[in-house]
Design a protein around this motif. Sequence first.
Motif, PDB file in Angstrom:
ATOM      1  N   LYS A   1      13.512 -57.817 -79.300  1.00 55.32           N
ATOM      2  CA  LYS A   1      13.259 -56.737 -78.404  1.00 55.32           C
ATOM      3  C   LYS A   1      13.468 -57.183 -76.917  1.00 55.32           C
ATOM      4  O   LYS A   1      14.045 -56.654 -75.792  1.00 55.32           O
ATOM      5  CB  LYS A   1      12.256 -55.868 -78.507  1.00 55.32           C
ATOM      6  N   LEU A   2      12.958 -58.377 -76.759  1.00 55.85           N
ATOM      7  CA  LEU A   2      12.999 -58.999 -75.347  1.00 55.85           C
ATOM      8  C   LEU A   2      14.473 -59.461 -75.094  1.00 55.85           C
ATOM      9  O   LEU A   2      14.976 -59.375 -74.144  1.00 55.85           O
ATOM     10  CB  LEU A   2      12.019 -60.257 -75.527  1.00 55.85           C
ATOM     11  N   ALA A   3      15.051 -60.001 -76.098  1.00 58.36           N
ATOM     12  CA  ALA A   3      16.705 -60.288 -75.878  1.00 58.36           C
ATOM     13  C   ALA A   3      17.478 -59.349 -75.501  1.00 58.36           C
ATOM     14  O   ALA A   3      18.517 -59.235 -74.966  1.00 58.36           O
ATOM     15  CB  ALA A   3      17.009 -60.860 -77.103  1.00 58.36           C
ATOM     16  N   ALA A   4      16.872 -58.044 -75.805  1.00 58.05           N
ATOM     17  CA  ALA A   4      17.650 -56.662 -75.551  1.00 58.05           C
ATOM     18  C   ALA A   4      17.409 -56.056 -74.166  1.00 58.05           C
ATOM     19  O   ALA A   4      18.178 -55.401 -73.829  1.00 58.05           O
ATOM     20  CB  ALA A   4      17.295 -55.554 -76.585  1.00 58.05           C
ATOM     21  N   ILE A   5      16.456 -56.788 -73.286  1.00 58.80           N
ATOM     22  CA  ILE A   5      16.425 -56.358 -72.050  1.00 58.80           C
ATOM     23  C   ILE A   5      17.587 -56.875 -71.104  1.00 58.80           C
ATOM     24  O   ILE A   5      17.664 -58.154 -71.066  1.00 58.80           O
ATOM     25  CB  ILE A   5      14.985 -56.837 -71.514  1.00 58.80           C
ATOM     26  N   PRO A   6      18.062 -56.133 -70.485  1.00 61.22           N
ATOM     27  CA  PRO A   6      19.186 -56.952 -69.582  1.00 61.22           C
ATOM     28  C   PRO A   6      18.621 -57.628 -68.596  1.00 61.22           C
ATOM     29  O   PRO A   6      17.319 -57.723 -68.211  1.00 61.22           O
ATOM     30  CB  PRO A   6      19.934 -55.434 -68.764  1.00 61.22           C
ATOM     31  N   GLU A   7      19.228 -58.514 -67.854  1.00 58.82           N
ATOM     32  CA  GLU A   7      18.832 -59.445 -66.596  1.00 58.82           C
ATOM     33  C   GLU A   7      18.631 -58.745 -65.446  1.00 58.82           C
ATOM     34  O   GLU A   7      19.063 -57.517 -65.332  1.00 58.82           O
ATOM     35  CB  GLU A   7      19.937 -60.642 -66.574  1.00 58.82           C
ATOM     36  N   ILE A   8      17.442 -59.114 -64.746  1.00 62.18           N
ATOM     37  CA  ILE A   8      17.181 -58.497 -63.689  1.00 62.18           C
ATOM     38  C   ILE A   8      16.904 -59.530 -62.515  1.00 62.18           C
ATOM     39  O   ILE A   8      16.352 -60.495 -62.731  1.00 62.18           O
ATOM     40  CB  ILE A   8      15.508 -57.790 -64.056  1.00 62.18           C
ATOM     41  N   SER A   9      17.626 -59.024 -61.504  1.00 59.99           N
ATOM     42  CA  SER A   9      17.541 -60.157 -60.186  1.00 59.99           C
ATOM     43  C   SER A   9      16.070 -60.196 -59.795  1.00 59.99           C
ATOM     44  O   SER A   9      15.262 -58.991 -59.870  1.00 59.99           O
ATOM     45  CB  SER A   9      18.588 -59.584 -59.277  1.00 59.99           C
TER      46      SER A   9
END
Length: 288
Positions: free
Chosen positions: A172-180
């Motif tokens: 689930k954490l890996a599914a979070i998009p990268e955030i600047s």
Amino acid sequence: MPHTTAKAAARIRAGFTGEVPATALPGIARSGGLGLDHCTPEQTELRALLALACFNHGELAAPRLRWRVGQISAYDPVISPRFDHLVLIVNACDNVALRLVGSQTDPHIPGMRVEERLGYHVWRLRHLPSGAQMYVSERDTLTAGRGRARRLPNLRRRLDGKEPLTADERDKLAAIPEISPSMKRLLAGIWVRMSLRDPDRSFDLGGWCIDPLDRAPERARCAPASRLWGHQGRWDLEWRGYPFPTDLIAALTHPTAGVEGVTVDRASSHSWLIRLEEAELYLHDEEL
């Protein structure tokens, strides 16, 4: 800063957040600012994650972020941000704390753990990936501790705050998009203002659930839902129901209680563009 100045700032902050001044006082920045955004990088990480969790709710929620945490807005939240931790003051703190943590087979916020239950009315939580700490506290502490504590399921395992991440949590954490970094600051700033109000009653975000100023009750007729999704420095936040988008904009740009450096432009007849440094967040109100 002289203690009297800090106390004065705490009274001002409490007028915006709904805290009592004694609760607001530990969050006041040394510079004399209200301290809503003055925090450690770990806290910024946690607060941005809480924004993803709470603002993906109902039928609009992004499929990869259906963590069922948005319901905490119904518990009349007061958010008390501090430099190195966070205090969430709610009705029914047991329900909210266990909703944030979930269970081993169904974690609502991946990596959130209960470290300790302090009496009958305070829970101490730890988010393992960031290391950030938060407390969930009962609003009415005068009555919350009366009588025997009710039985809570699986409490022994939930209290082991050092349990490692499960495979499901890692997925689930890996599914979070990268955030600047700038977008994390902006999302964190929106989340800690989820219940912000103007003491002069020009705006009130109402916990992202109600309109305490009773201006347009027809907005409450449809089921509340929201979606927060994007990548790096470009994100979209859309919702239906409360709050009014003009209230959110007023909260973010308020000269005393807003996010420093935020600017707002009208993107179209149905959306606004919120900027913080290179971060761009588009607001879309489904009620328009």
